[in-house]
Each structure stands twice: as structure tokens, then as C-alpha cells.
Design a protein around this motif. Structure first.
Motif, PDB file in Angstrom:
ATOM      1  N   GLY A  47       4.544  -1.324   8.623  1.00  0.00           N
ATOM      2  CA  GLY A  47       3.804  -0.099   8.864  1.00  0.00           C
ATOM      3  C   GLY A  47       2.573  -0.011   7.975  1.00  0.00           C
ATOM      4  O   GLY A  47       2.410  -0.765   7.005  1.00  0.00           O
ATOM      5  N   THR A  48       1.711   0.925   8.282  1.00  0.00           N
ATOM      6  CA  THR A  48       0.450   1.037   7.550  1.00  0.00           C
ATOM      7  C   THR A  48       0.636   1.341   6.069  1.00  0.00           C
ATOM      8  O   THR A  48      -0.194   0.954   5.245  1.00  0.00           O
ATOM      9  N   LEU A  49       1.727   2.022   5.710  1.00  0.00           N
ATOM     10  CA  LEU A  49       1.973   2.309   4.299  1.00  0.00           C
ATOM     11  C   LEU A  49       2.494   1.088   3.548  1.00  0.00           C
ATOM     12  O   LEU A  49       2.464   1.062   2.312  1.00  0.00           O
ATOM     13  N   ARG A  50       2.970   0.078   4.280  1.00  0.00           N
ATOM     14  CA  ARG A  50       3.533  -1.112   3.644  1.00  0.00           C
ATOM     15  C   ARG A  50       2.560  -2.291   3.606  1.00  0.00           C
ATOM     16  O   ARG A  50       2.777  -3.253   2.864  1.00  0.00           O
ATOM     17  N   LEU A  51       1.524  -2.233   4.415  1.00  0.00           N
ATOM     18  CA  LEU A  51       0.572  -3.350   4.462  1.00  0.00           C
ATOM     19  C   LEU A  51      -0.097  -3.601   3.117  1.00  0.00           C
ATOM     20  O   LEU A  51      -0.254  -4.772   2.722  1.00  0.00           O
ATOM     21  N   PRO A  52      -0.527  -2.581   2.374  1.00  0.00           N
ATOM     22  CA  PRO A  52      -1.151  -2.861   1.075  1.00  0.00           C
ATOM     23  C   PRO A  52      -0.235  -3.637   0.131  1.00  0.00           C
ATOM     24  O   PRO A  52      -0.701  -4.506  -0.620  1.00  0.00           O
ATOM     25  N   GLU A  53       1.050  -3.343   0.147  1.00  0.00           N
ATOM     26  CA  GLU A  53       1.982  -4.053  -0.724  1.00  0.00           C
ATOM     27  C   GLU A  53       2.144  -5.512  -0.292  1.00  0.00           C
ATOM     28  O   GLU A  53       2.276  -6.405  -1.140  1.00  0.00           O
ATOM     29  N   LEU A  54       2.123  -5.744   1.028  1.00  0.00           N
ATOM     30  CA  LEU A  54       2.242  -7.119   1.514  1.00  0.00           C
ATOM     31  C   LEU A  54       1.070  -7.977   1.079  1.00  0.00           C
ATOM     32  O   LEU A  54       1.233  -9.167   0.799  1.00  0.00           O
ATOM     33  N   GLY A  55      -0.108  -7.358   1.002  1.00  0.00           N
ATOM     34  CA  GLY A  55      -1.298  -8.123   0.645  1.00  0.00           C
ATOM     35  C   GLY A  55      -1.652  -8.083  -0.826  1.00  0.00           C
ATOM     36  O   GLY A  55      -2.449  -8.904  -1.302  1.00  0.00           O
ATOM     37  N   GLY A  56      -1.111  -7.120  -1.546  1.00  0.00           N
ATOM     38  CA  GLY A  56      -1.445  -6.991  -2.957  1.00  0.00           C
ATOM     39  C   GLY A  56      -2.932  -6.771  -3.205  1.00  0.00           C
ATOM     40  O   GLY A  56      -3.468  -7.181  -4.238  1.00  0.00           O
ATOM     41  N   GLY A  57      -3.576  -6.131  -2.243  1.00  0.00           N
ATOM     42  CA  GLY A  57      -5.005  -5.869  -2.414  1.00  0.00           C
ATOM     43  C   GLY A  57      -5.906  -6.980  -1.937  1.00  0.00           C
ATOM     44  O   GLY A  57      -7.138  -6.865  -1.998  1.00  0.00           O
ATOM     45  N   ASP A  58      -5.342  -8.074  -1.442  1.00  0.00           N
ATOM     46  CA  ASP A  58      -6.137  -9.218  -0.982  1.00  0.00           C
ATOM     47  C   ASP A  58      -5.883  -9.439   0.498  1.00  0.00           C
ATOM     48  O   ASP A  58      -4.734  -9.662   0.911  1.00  0.00           O
ATOM     49  N   ARG A  59      -6.918  -9.383   1.301  1.00  0.00           N
ATOM     50  CA  ARG A  59      -6.747  -9.468   2.757  1.00  0.00           C
ATOM     51  C   ARG A  59      -6.302 -10.858   3.200  1.00  0.00           C
ATOM     52  O   ARG A  59      -5.572 -11.002   4.179  1.00  0.00           O
ATOM     53  N   ALA A  60      -6.722 -11.896   2.512  1.00  0.00           N
ATOM     54  CA  ALA A  60      -6.278 -13.247   2.873  1.00  0.00           C
ATOM     55  C   ALA A  60      -4.776 -13.390   2.633  1.00  0.00           C
ATOM     56  O   ALA A  60      -4.052 -13.984   3.446  1.00  0.00           O
TER      57      ALA A  60
END
Length: 503
Positions: free
Chosen positions: A173-186
Motif C-alpha cells: 500500500g501507499t503507506l508501506r512503499l516508503p519503507e520498502l524503498g528506504g527513500g531510494d526509488r531504485a
């Protein structure tokens, strides 16, 4: 569930009685929607949300945050009073990923019950299948894969032959995407690719990807603003895979502050859009859809549609929606059906599938005539282009608008219509409108005038026949209307008086 008696004595909804309410306790928002109108194409009478962000801490500590719960419960207490005062009897309360995954989710639902609600906690599969029914209801014949993006999860479910397939719920979900990426889109893209490789979901052959959820709709609004389209409703926006990838590349590099400069993109959505764009890139490359289609119908509408009787589900949602809209504006469907029947020989639908557009155009054209003359054309075009009609594409919307213009004798069509539909389609619809104009002006919409007159095409002529006792209805204005329609059809106008028309 019942919180109060049905009591719409005050007429608060201007002719549309509220008959259903749904409260959706999601990971981002807690939303109340009140529905009225035609069951097959319900209208939204009230839409209110509390941005509680219940799921914001799930990835970190597995719990609903205390302040988020307080905010959600305050909103629910307000909703309870609203629903009681409106007398709405049928209320569905559903909770999704955040409450489902939180260790304190059961305690939160206990507090919801203490307010007088009966919440149902949906499993990931239930959530996915219900959203799929929303897509099926909005797009009859839907064929492809539904991707419902919420705050806590991404639901994937194939749809085909008017039924959903096996569903899958992923913690993306959108609230979990930042954690998956750790701030890095790659890093985010790599994590999403890895997770989706394990997914069992698949797009049916030559299928579409149907995008459900507020973040996808915000992305569609962004695309529409960039393209400068005259349309404003993201529902039904259709992109090729190449167009979608170009859009997501741009969004993934965009700063949230710049996205928020667009008036229709909220602060919350602007923060989520770059990560969601990366997710959509991965989905497109993983599933290779024929097209991407944005659906404003999802979980809540899926609840409504799935509970309808099969014969109601089978109704045309465009005709159902337009009928309910027109009847409140002085154009009952029975009258529109008679007018459409009167005009059909002179201005028939020329292509397969246009019959329903012609009926919808007739209803809207007659409804537009019930408002002030200085507003009729502009307001009618707004109805055609901007209202959330179901099961209609951009060309169909332009044809509705062209018919309304013809009915008002505005033959120089606006440029925006010419960008949405080919000239031959607009000309066809314009003639529908001119025929409607002739019909309604001949006898002021009276049933007797419809019975005592007939319009037909014979030997290169457009022939208007009138029974003798109604011959005086044919006067200078009617002659002009007949001549105008005949000229557009490349026919010669003719008028005949007969003793009696055949039954």
C-alpha cells in the motif's frame, strides 16, 4: 444495520432519496458515502472523509497509532449522528488492511461497535473480490486485471466473463512503499520487482489493467492536467502501456511540493504519487496489459453492485444513470422513449452500439430544455462531458454533447468536441438533436402530437405527416426545423396531411 428510521421529509437531497450508506475504514481515510438514485448507477449524495492514516505505523510497530484511532473514532461518532438524522436504515461498515494487520485492530473494532456500528473486517481476498465487482459494475464486459491500491495493501484480481478470479493481497500500500524503498526509488523498484515475481496474479490474454484507488485517480488527474484535456473526471481515463510508462517516469522524478501545486492534487496524494508511479512501472512491465483504465468504482461500489439482483446487474448503467438524472429535470424516460421512437427513422443510430447513446442523448436534450435559455447549451455540454456517466468513452460523451447542441440549434460545435470524436460521429449525433428539436417543437411534447404525426424517409425525401385535425401544428417554426434537418441529411423536405395515420 439500522441507526434510525427512514425520514426524508425535509427533502434534503433534491429529489434523490438516500437509500444506502457505506463507511469504509481504510488505511489512509475513514470515509462515509451516502448513495441515492438508480441502484444500477447510484449517485453520491454525501461523501465525507477523515484523513486518520490508521495504517501509518503498521510497518514499524504493527499497531494502529493512538492518535489515529482517536481521530477515526471522532469521525465515526459524527457519521453516526448524520446517519441517524438522515434516517438512513441500510449501512455497511467495512474495515480493510490497516485494521486487519494491526495487533490492536480487534480492540479498535470493539470501540467502533460501541458507537452502534456493526463493522465487518474484510480479508485481503474479500477486499480484492469486492473491488473487482466494482470494476465489473462500472465497465460491463471488463476483461483484465484489477489493481486496487490502498494505504496498506495492493489487491490484484483478474476479471473476465463478468466474474472475478482468484484474488491476491500484497503488503504494498501507499503507506508501506516508503519503507520498502528506504527513500531510494531504485531500491523501491527492485523490492517491488522481487515481490511481484512471486505473485501468482496474471492478466487474462489481451486484457486491461484496471486501476482502483485514490492515488491512481490522482495520477490520472495529473495526466489529464498535463494533456490539457477538457474532461475533468478521471474515471475511465485510458492509457496505452507506453503512455503510462512515460507518465510514471515523469512522476517518479517529481517533487511532492511541485505536484501539490496542481489544484486537484492534495498534500497527501502528492506525497504518495512518486512511489506509486514506481509501482505502476513495475506492474505494467510485469503484466503487459493492453491498456490501463482508471476506475472510480471500487470497494464501496462493489459492495453495492454485488448485492443487486442479477436482472438489475444486467441493466445498462449509462441508461440507468441518465434516466434517473433526467427524470428529476422534467424529462421522464417514457417521454424520451416516445421521442426517440418518433425520430428514429429520420435520424437512426448508424453504428452498432449507438442505440444506447441516442437514447441517453434524447433524455439529456429534453432535460436541458427545462432550464433557462441562456444556460441550456452550456449546461447540457457540461452534463455530457463532465458528469460521471458509466460505460461511455470520450467519443460517446462528445456525441451526447453534439446532440444537445443540435437540439438547441447550435450547429457550430465547440472545438473541444471535435478533439474528442471524429466528424462523422458528431454529425450523426447532431442530427439526433435536430430530430429531437423538430419533435418537441411540433407539439410541445404532448402525447397527442406524437400520436398524430410521423417522420419518415422516402425516395430521397424527409416526410412529415400530420393527421388532419393536427395540421395547424405545422407552422413557420416547424417548417424551418424540418428544412434544417432535411438539409443535414441531404434530403428534400416534404409535409403531408392525412386523415389518419396507420397504427
Amino acid at each position: 444495520m439500522r441507526l434510525g428510521r427512514r425520514d426524508d421529509r425535509e427533502g434534503l437531497f433534491s429529489g434523490n432519496k438516500p437509500h444506502r450508506a457505506i463507511i469504509d475504514i481504510g488505511s489512509n481515510t475513514v470515509r462515509l458515502v451516502v448513495y441515492g438514485g438508480a441502484p444500477r448507477a447510484p449517485g453520491i449524495l454525501l461523501n465525507e472523509k477523515v484523513q486518520a492514516r490508521l495504517g501509518r505505523d503498521i510497518g514499524r510497530d504493527g499497531k494502529l497509532a493512538k492518535d489515529a484511532m482517536h481521530l477515526a473514532l471522532d469521525g465515526l461518532a459524527r457519521y453516526r449522528l448524520l446517519l441517524h438524522d438522515l434516517g438512513i436504515e441500510r449501512i455497511d461498515v467495512v474495515a480493510t488492511a490497516a485494521v486487519r494487520d494491526a495487533s490492536n485492530g480487534p480492540a479498535f473494532l470493539k470501540k467502533v461497535r460501541a458507537l452502534g456500528f456493526a463493522p465487518r473486517l474484510l480479508s485481503g481476498e474479500d477486499e480484492a473480490i469486492t473491488s473487482a465487482f466494482g470494476v465489473i459494475g462500472a465497465f460491463p464486459g471488463a476483461h483484465g486485471l484489477v489493481a486496487d491500491l490502498g494505504g496498506g495493501s495492493l489487491e490484484l484480481v483478474p476479471v473476465s466473463a463478468e466474474a472475478p478470479g482468484d484474488a491476491e493481497s500484497l503488503p504494498m500500500g501507499t503507506l508501506r512503499l516508503p519503507e520498502l524503498g528506504g527513500g531510494d526509488r531504485a531500491t523501491l523498484k527492485g523490492a517491488l520487482k522481487k515481490a511481484l515475481r512471486r505473485s501468482q496474479a496474471a492478466t487474462p490474454e489481451n486484457g486491461n489493467l484496471y486501476l482502483v484507488g485514490g492515488t491512481w485517480r490522482a495520477m490520472a488527474v495529473y495526466a489529464m492536467e498535463r494533456a490539457g484535456t477538457v474532461l475533468t473526471d478521471p474515471h475511465g481515463l485510458t492509457l496505452t502501456s507506453e503512455e503510462a510508462l512515460s507518465l510514471t517516469r515523469k512522476l517518479a522524478r517529481s517533487a511532492p511540493a511541485r505536484l501539490h501545486e496542481m489544484p486537484r492534487i492534495s498534500t497527501m496524494r502528492s506525497q504518495m504519487l512518486p512511489d506509486a508511479a514506481v509501482l505502476l512501472q513495475v506492474l505494467v512491465k510485469r503484466f503487459q496489459p493492453r491498456r490501463l483504465i482508471v476506475s472510480a468504482w471500487g470497494l464501496r461500489e462493489g459492495l453495492l453492485y454485488s448485492q443487486l439482483e442479477p436482472h438489475v446487474q444486467a441493466r445498462d448503467p449509462l441508461i440507468s444513470g441518465v434516466s434517473n438524472f433526467a427524470i428529476q429535470r422534467g424529462a421522464p424516460p417514457a417521454l424520451a422513449t416516445r421521442v426517440a421512437g418518433w425520430t428514429v427513422e429520420a435520424a437512426p443510430p448508424l453504428r452498432k452500439g449507438d442505440e444506447r447513446l441516442r437514447m441517453a442523448a434524447t433524455m439529456l436534450s429534453l432535460a436541458a430544455m427545462q432550464i433557462e435559455p441562456n444556460l441550456r447549451i452550456a449546461q447540457g455540454i457540461e452534463w455530457a462531458l463532465q458528469k460521471r456517466w458509466l460505460a461511455i468513452d470520450n467519443e460517446g460523451r462528445a456525441m451526447l454533447a453534439a446532440a444537445i447542441c443540435g437540439n438547441g440549434n447550435a450547429l457550430d460545435l465547440p472545438a473541444e468536441l471535435k478533439r474528442l470524436a471524429p466528424a462523422e460521429a458528431l454529425e450523426e449525433a447532431l442530427c439526433w438533436g435536430l430530430a429531437t428539436r423538430l419533435c418537441r417543437r411540433l407539439g410541445a411534447r404532448s402525447m397527442r402530437s406524437l400520436e398524430a404525426s410521423r417522420l419518415s424517409v422516402e425516395d430521397g425525401k424527409l416526410v412529415l405527416r400530420l393527421e388532419r385535425d393536427r395540421a395547424a401544428l405545422y407552422a413557420t417554426p416547424t417548417e424551418k426545423d424540418l428544412n434544417l434537418l432535411a438539409g443535414r441529411l441531404d434530403l428534400k423536405p416534404a409535409m403531408e396531411v392525412v386523415d389518419r395515420l396507420p397504427d
